[in-house]
Write an enzyme that holds these catalytic residues in place. Structure first.
Site, PDB file in Angstrom:
ATOM      1  N   LEU A   3     -30.526   3.935 -23.999  1.00 24.83           N
ATOM      2  CA  LEU A   3     -30.500   3.970 -25.452  1.00 24.83           C
ATOM      3  C   LEU A   3     -31.888   4.364 -25.948  1.00 24.83           C
ATOM      4  O   LEU A   3     -32.862   3.683 -25.645  1.00 24.83           O
ATOM      5  CB  LEU A   3     -30.122   2.598 -26.022  1.00 24.83           C
ATOM      6  CG  LEU A   3     -28.662   2.161 -25.939  1.00 24.83           C
ATOM      7  CD1 LEU A   3     -28.182   2.046 -24.503  1.00 24.83           C
ATOM      8  CD2 LEU A   3     -28.456   0.837 -26.668  1.00 24.83           C
ATOM      9  N   GLU A   4     -31.946   5.467 -26.685  1.00 27.65           N
ATOM     10  CA  GLU A   4     -33.229   5.963 -27.175  1.00 27.65           C
ATOM     11  C   GLU A   4     -33.550   5.362 -28.541  1.00 27.65           C
ATOM     12  O   GLU A   4     -32.749   5.424 -29.469  1.00 27.65           O
ATOM     13  CB  GLU A   4     -33.208   7.492 -27.265  1.00 27.65           C
ATOM     14  CG  GLU A   4     -32.971   8.199 -25.947  1.00 27.65           C
ATOM     15  CD  GLU A   4     -34.140   8.080 -24.979  1.00 27.65           C
ATOM     16  OE1 GLU A   4     -35.224   7.624 -25.403  1.00 27.65           O
ATOM     17  OE2 GLU A   4     -33.976   8.459 -23.809  1.00 27.65           O
ATOM     18  N   LYS A   5     -34.750   4.787 -28.675  1.00 31.06           N
ATOM     19  CA  LYS A   5     -35.138   4.119 -29.908  1.00 31.06           C
ATOM     20  C   LYS A   5     -35.601   5.088 -30.992  1.00 31.06           C
ATOM     21  O   LYS A   5     -35.431   4.823 -32.178  1.00 31.06           O
ATOM     22  CB  LYS A   5     -36.264   3.119 -29.634  1.00 31.06           C
ATOM     23  CG  LYS A   5     -35.893   2.000 -28.700  1.00 31.06           C
ATOM     24  CD  LYS A   5     -37.021   1.013 -28.493  1.00 31.06           C
ATOM     25  CE  LYS A   5     -37.217   0.140 -29.717  1.00 31.06           C
ATOM     26  NZ  LYS A   5     -38.091  -1.024 -29.438  1.00 31.06           N
TER      27      LYS A   5
END
Length: 204
Positions: A79-81
């Protein structure tokens, strides 16, 4: 509830893009009758990204825009912030790279999603899938990062990005599709909980 899900086409050594395979599996599984899911393929092309993202937002005005890409360096579903505005030097499928090495002129260096990825990652559990999830702050300074930043900028943060590893390294198409279903459902839960808290504060 309306969601757009976008994945990338083939590029480089990824002649079969695991993100497209994963999204196809998610389409089969669905997200429930109360969710409208629209799926699109984004070409690995900087200029087309900047044309396509605004047109899709205008067409659907989704509550959340979720992008899915493949990372050859990853062995987890990530999951990319955040997305980054500068540092784009890799050529796309048309052998083009922005002269400025920048996504949006004058934009902030970094934009974060309104979705709390740490919370999502901590809450998701899919033991039946045997998939490992992680969170990242660096989407790679290529088309994934570029697209994520453009989407975050346009949507005021109402976007998310998920990186999947190549097929079989180590997960199957079914595992990746199930992982996406688990992630998206939890993202919606987190968003709806956040919205409820905001509304509650406004009424006090």
């Amino acid at each position: 509830l309306e969601r757009n899900l976008i994945r990338f086409g083939p590029f480089g050594e990824h002649t079969i893009n695991a993100s497209w395979v994963a999204v196809q599996e998610l389409e089969k599984l669905g997200l429930g009758e109360d969710v409208d899911l629209y799926v699109y393929e984004i070409p690995v092309d900087y200029q087309k990204v900047l044309d396509l993202i605004p047109s899709l937002w205008k067409r659907h005005n989704p509550q959340l825009f979720i992008h899915v890409g493949v990372s050859g360096m990853s062995t987890t579903v990530t999951l990319e912030k955040c997305g980054h505005n500068h540092g784009y030097k890799g050529l796309d499928n048309e052998c083009y790279c922005p002269d400025t090495h920048c996504c949006i002129q004058g934009g902030p260096d970094c934009l974060e999603s309104v979705v709390d990825m740490d919370t999502v990652c901590n809450r998701i559990a899919a033991p039946q899938l045997d998939v490992v999830f992680s969170v990242s702050k660096d989407a790679g300074r290529y088309l994934c990062d570029f697209t994520y930043y453009a989407s975050l900028h346009l949507s005021h943060g109402k976007s998310a990005f998920v990186h999947v590893p190549p097929l079989g390294k180590p997960y199957s198409a079914e595992q990746l599709g199930g992982a996406l279903q688990t992630i998206v459902r939890e993202m919606l839960n987190v968003l709806e909980h956040s919205a409820a808290k905001i509304n509650c504060k406004m009424h006090h």
